[in-house]
Design an enzyme around this catalytic site. Structure first.
Site, PDB file in Angstrom:
ATOM      1  N   GLU B  43       0.843  -1.199   0.000  1.00 51.25           N
ATOM      2  CA  GLU B  43       0.000   0.000   0.000  1.00 51.25           C
ATOM      3  C   GLU B  43       0.878   1.249   0.000  1.00 51.25           C
ATOM      4  O   GLU B  43       1.813   1.352   0.795  1.00 51.25           O
ATOM      5  CB  GLU B  43      -0.901  -0.017   1.246  1.00 51.25           C
ATOM      6  CG  GLU B  43      -1.871  -1.198   1.238  1.00 51.25           C
ATOM      7  CD  GLU B  43      -2.384  -1.564   2.628  1.00 51.25           C
ATOM      8  OE1 GLU B  43      -2.176  -0.770   3.565  1.00 51.25           O
ATOM      9  OE2 GLU B  43      -2.973  -2.650   2.772  1.00 51.25           O
ATOM     10  N   GLU B  77      -4.875  -6.592   3.026  1.00 54.19           N
ATOM     11  CA  GLU B  77      -3.701  -7.345   3.478  1.00 54.19           C
ATOM     12  C   GLU B  77      -3.792  -8.839   3.182  1.00 54.19           C
ATOM     13  O   GLU B  77      -2.780  -9.477   2.867  1.00 54.19           O
ATOM     14  CB  GLU B  77      -3.454  -7.114   4.973  1.00 54.19           C
ATOM     15  CG  GLU B  77      -2.757  -5.808   5.294  1.00 54.19           C
ATOM     16  CD  GLU B  77      -3.694  -4.607   5.288  1.00 54.19           C
ATOM     17  OE1 GLU B  77      -4.928  -4.808   5.189  1.00 54.19           O
ATOM     18  OE2 GLU B  77      -3.202  -3.463   5.387  1.00 54.19           O
ATOM     19  N   GLN B  99       2.017  -1.982   6.138  1.00 55.98           N
ATOM     20  CA  GLN B  99       2.519  -0.718   6.677  1.00 55.98           C
ATOM     21  C   GLN B  99       2.916  -0.849   8.142  1.00 55.98           C
ATOM     22  O   GLN B  99       3.846  -0.183   8.594  1.00 55.98           O
ATOM     23  CB  GLN B  99       1.461   0.359   6.488  1.00 55.98           C
ATOM     24  CG  GLN B  99       1.138   0.549   5.006  1.00 55.98           C
ATOM     25  CD  GLN B  99       0.511   1.874   4.704  1.00 55.98           C
ATOM     26  OE1 GLN B  99      -0.202   2.425   5.530  1.00 55.98           O
ATOM     27  NE2 GLN B  99       0.761   2.401   3.525  1.00 55.98           N
ATOM     28  N   ASP B 102       1.306  -5.109  12.755  1.00 58.74           N
ATOM     29  CA  ASP B 102       0.008  -5.444  13.354  1.00 58.74           C
ATOM     30  C   ASP B 102      -1.007  -5.894  12.299  1.00 58.74           C
ATOM     31  O   ASP B 102      -1.917  -6.659  12.582  1.00 58.74           O
ATOM     32  CB  ASP B 102      -0.544  -4.220  14.094  1.00 58.74           C
ATOM     33  CG  ASP B 102       0.508  -3.586  14.995  1.00 58.74           C
ATOM     34  OD1 ASP B 102       0.379  -3.676  16.210  1.00 58.74           O
ATOM     35  OD2 ASP B 102       1.473  -3.010  14.445  1.00 58.74           O
ATOM     36  N   PHE B 103      -0.842  -5.387  11.084  1.00 60.31           N
ATOM     37  CA  PHE B 103      -1.809  -5.720  10.020  1.00 60.31           C
ATOM     38  C   PHE B 103      -1.604  -7.145   9.493  1.00 60.31           C
ATOM     39  O   PHE B 103      -2.411  -7.643   8.721  1.00 60.31           O
ATOM     40  CB  PHE B 103      -1.700  -4.736   8.848  1.00 60.31           C
ATOM     41  CG  PHE B 103      -1.801  -3.278   9.233  1.00 60.31           C
ATOM     42  CD1 PHE B 103      -2.242  -2.881  10.484  1.00 60.31           C
ATOM     43  CD2 PHE B 103      -1.444  -2.298   8.317  1.00 60.31           C
ATOM     44  CE1 PHE B 103      -2.315  -1.546  10.834  1.00 60.31           C
ATOM     45  CE2 PHE B 103      -1.518  -0.952   8.658  1.00 60.31           C
ATOM     46  CZ  PHE B 103      -1.951  -0.570   9.919  1.00 60.31           C
ATOM     47  N   HIS B 145      -0.642  -0.436  16.537  1.00 61.05           N
ATOM     48  CA  HIS B 145       0.439  -0.068  15.618  1.00 61.05           C
ATOM     49  C   HIS B 145       1.794  -0.195  16.294  1.00 61.05           C
ATOM     50  O   HIS B 145       2.743   0.458  15.894  1.00 61.05           O
ATOM     51  CB  HIS B 145       0.273   1.369  15.110  1.00 61.05           C
ATOM     52  CG  HIS B 145      -0.858   1.553  14.144  1.00 61.05           C
ATOM     53  ND1 HIS B 145      -2.175   1.445  14.528  1.00 61.05           N
ATOM     54  CD2 HIS B 145      -0.878   1.827  12.829  1.00 61.05           C
ATOM     55  CE1 HIS B 145      -2.955   1.664  13.471  1.00 61.05           C
ATOM     56  NE2 HIS B 145      -2.199   1.896  12.429  1.00 61.05           N
TER      57      HIS B 145
END
Lengths: 329, 353
Positions: B43, B77, B99, B102-103, B145
């Protein structure tokens, strides 16, 4: 939505039609043998069978060429047979043998053979859809003239991976056909309970791609719909969401008697049995005789008998083989 | 020294001073020039006028390689990871990123059930040569994050895990990861990036390091002894390597000679390096930013107990984040992330001077 058929490849030849009939018969007879092998306790694990859905597998895969790829689901046997994974290696995998198409590490829910054009089936609902888009991305990037046919059920269209991966394929015009086999039930849950739109194909609008719903118990209708979608994909115009309406005659898995479906509903779909229908059609057109059909069935019986015989005698993997193939060393 | 670990000090290296971001970018650029099959997916990684990914690692790469190789994705994701895995099986070498680490939870099915298992389920026929880059570490961004996720991925057979602490290792390990035929989860610490301008981290460390002009690779599974010592072994990764080094300096002033090992990769793990060190020092501290329970340090402790129990002169101790989500308030975050002081006091508990 469908575009007019181009002149080339427009019509199935007699030979192709007979081959499709015979291939559907192989799918059906394979599943029936496997069903009894399970009942007899000769196979470990579980099975998700596809009797009734043969026209989808065969109609779609008959359009594919060498080098094309399919992804499949927890219900993969007919996809594998239709794509041309050798029946011997399929049977050996179900018998958990070292000679199986996944060397005993896959089992029924993961059968596949990259060399035959089928990735190991992904048994997490919807999980194979991003893989299909990724494989198609590589085809496009490498300028290979190939496409991916991505099989999944209507239940998978409610999972996030479907949305993400179909959208990506759409925005990048990837050479993939999303083949949704709508067999009306996600395990025991009826599609009407979990989907507000009438047809899965309506969801295509959300991605700006064509969507089409076809009678998936008619192998020729399925074939021609797939042919249109495949040509679109090969021409670089991007994906299609092809909804194939069909029905599984068996339960969801080996332990499911299917009490959630009305007997009349099952009976009405059995009247639309894709193999019986095609048999009638080809007979009416005098393309096959009763003797041909009997001959096919006898030959398939022998083929399956031989595959079972081989699989039972084939070596098992060694226990410690479970330790290999985790990494490329 | 019998250990397979390499001992490299920056004095021995000749080259340019670079930040981790610059070194990672150079790794990507070199591998993309070398091999057409390397593509990037993520992204905001290639948008003109954008920022080159969340932390500028891919800045300028779309200009050189084009948008067909530096591919901006939707916020998807699961599909980023799954598309990377699919493309990898089909012959490409995708380097995807999220990014914030955590994602990765959004991509977990594709990573843990597909990328990690397709070689196995295919009976060894398929390979999934992909890299997934993910920033980790608490940086006053709160609970979603700031997590450190290495242990989750160390636990999944079929995934390799890298966690470099400096620009030199970052470049060499990323190049190795791209050439690896297995899926690699590549963790980068946000405070180590050295990002500049608008993406600069306020609390970021100044960890520019020397990166040689000539090409080099760092193999996976080779830990680095960043400070030799005799009294206690401190095993760490990412930011904790730097805190452990600071702690070692303080300890040295108090006559405790700590050996600091940077694991560099968690899968494969350089067990001989740690075992040899513990056999020498008789004491082990593991420092990780991850939550204590079930962290990678627990695995190190168990293995060392298995192999070196007779050599241990003190209990194995872990310095880790408590079992809470990362908090936001800087004062709480400073308590949460293992500090130099905690490492020092823990070392003094296990070393009887």
């Amino acid at each position: 939505m469908s575009e007019p058929l181009p002149d080339s490849e427009a019509k199935l030849t007699t030979q192709q039609r007979v081959v499709m009939y015979r291939r559907m018969l192989l799918c059906r007879m394979f599943e029936e043998r496997v069903y009894y092998l399970f009942l007899e306790g000769r196979l470990p694990g579980t099975i998700h069978q596809s009797q009734g859905q043969e026209a989808s597998a065969v109609g779609v895969c008959s359009v594919l060429r060498s080098g094309d790829m399919i992804t499949s689901t927890h219900r993969p046997h007919s996809h594998a047979i239709a794509r041309g994974v050798p029946v011997t290696s399929l049977m050996a995998e179900l018998f958990a043998k070292d000679t199986g198409c996944c060397r005993g590490k896959g089992g029924s829910m993961h059968v596949g053979d990259r060399d035959a054009g089928m990735l190991p089936a992904i048994a997490i609902v919807g999980g194979g859809i991003p893989l299909a888009s990724g494989y198609a991305l590589a085809f496009k990037y490498l300028k290979q003239p190939n496409i991916v046919a991505c099989f999944f059920g209507e239940g998978a269209t409610n999972i996030g991976a479907f949305h993400e991966a179909v959208n990506m394929a759409a925005i990048w015009d990837l050479p993939v056909v999303f083949v949704c086999e709508n067999n009306k039930y996600a395990a025991s849950t009826a599609v009407e309970k979990v989907m507000k739109v009438k047809h899965v194909s309506e969801r295509a609008q959300a991605y700006g791609i064509p969507g089409e719903t076809v009678d998936g118990n008619d192998v020729e209708i399925t074939y021609y719909a797939m042919q249109r979608a495949a040509e679109r994909a090969r021409a670089g115009k991007g994906p299609t969401l092809l909804e194939i309406e069909t029905y599984r005659f068996a339960g969801h898995s080996r332990s499911d008697p299917g009490h959630y479906r009305a007997a009349e509903e099952v009976a009405s779909w059995k009247e639309r049995d894709p193999i019986a229908r095609y048999e009638k059609q080809l007979s009416t057109e005098a393309l096959i005789t009763p003797e041909d059909m009997a001959g096919f069935k006898a030959a398939i019986d022998r083929e399956l008998e031989e595959a079972i015989h081989l699989a039972e005698r084939d070596p098992s993997p060694k226990p410690e083989d479970c330790l290999s193939d985790v990494f490329v060393s | 020294m019998s250990s397979s670990a390499s001992v490299i000090s920056s004095r021995e290296l000749r080259g340019r001073e670079m930040t981790l971001v610059e070194a990672l970018r150079e790794a990507l650029r070199e591998e993309m020039r070398r091999d057409d099959r390397v593509i990037l997916l993520g992204e905001d990684i290639g948008v003109e006028g954008g920022f080159g990914g969340a932390f500028t690692v891919t800045l300028g790469l779309s200009e050189e390689f084009g948008h067909h190789r530096v591919i901006d994705t939707p916020i998807s994701e699961a599909a980023i990871a799954g598309v990377a895995a699919g493309a990898a099986m089909a012959g490409l070498r995708p380097v995807a990123d999220v990014q914030y680490g955590d994602f990765l939870f959004l991509a977990m099915d594709q990573l843990a059930n597909n990328a990690a298992k397709l070689r196995y389920m295919s009976g060894g026929k398929l390979a999934v040569p992909m890299v997934l880059r993910a920033p980790v570490g608490a940086t006053t961004r709160g609970s979603q994050h700031g997590q450190s996720l290495e242990a989750f991925f160390m636990h999944v057979p079929g995934l390799k895990v890298a966690c470099p602490s400096n620009p030199y290792d970052g470049k060499g390990l990323l190049k190795s990861a791209i050439r690896d035929d297995n899926p690699v989860i590549f963790f980068e610490h946000k405070l180590l990036y050295g990002s500049k301008g608008a993406r600069k981290e306020k609390a970021g460390l100044q960890v520019a390091g020397i990166v040689p002009e000539e090409e080099y690779l760092i193999p996976f599974g080779e830990a680095k002894i960043v400070r030799p010592g005799r009294n206690v072994t401190i095993v760490a990764n990412l930011l904790m390597v730097h805190r452990s080094m600071q702690a070692a300096e303080i300890l040295a002033s108090q006559s405790i000679d700590a050996e600091v090992i940077d694991v560099r990769t968690l899968v494969p793990f350089d067990w001989p390096a740690v075992f040899d060190s513990v056999k020498k020092t008789g004491r082990l501290i593991i420092v990780e930013e991850d939550n204590l329970t079930g962290g990678w340090g627990a695995e190190v402790a168990a293995r060392v107990a298995d192999d070196c129990i007779g050599y241990l002169d003190a209990p194995i101790r872990r310095v880790a984040a408590p079992d809470t989500p990362p908090p936001f308030a800087p004062i709480m975050e400073q308590f949460y992330v293992p500090s130099v002081e905690r490492i020092v006091s823990t070392a003094k508990q296990v070393v009887v001077v």
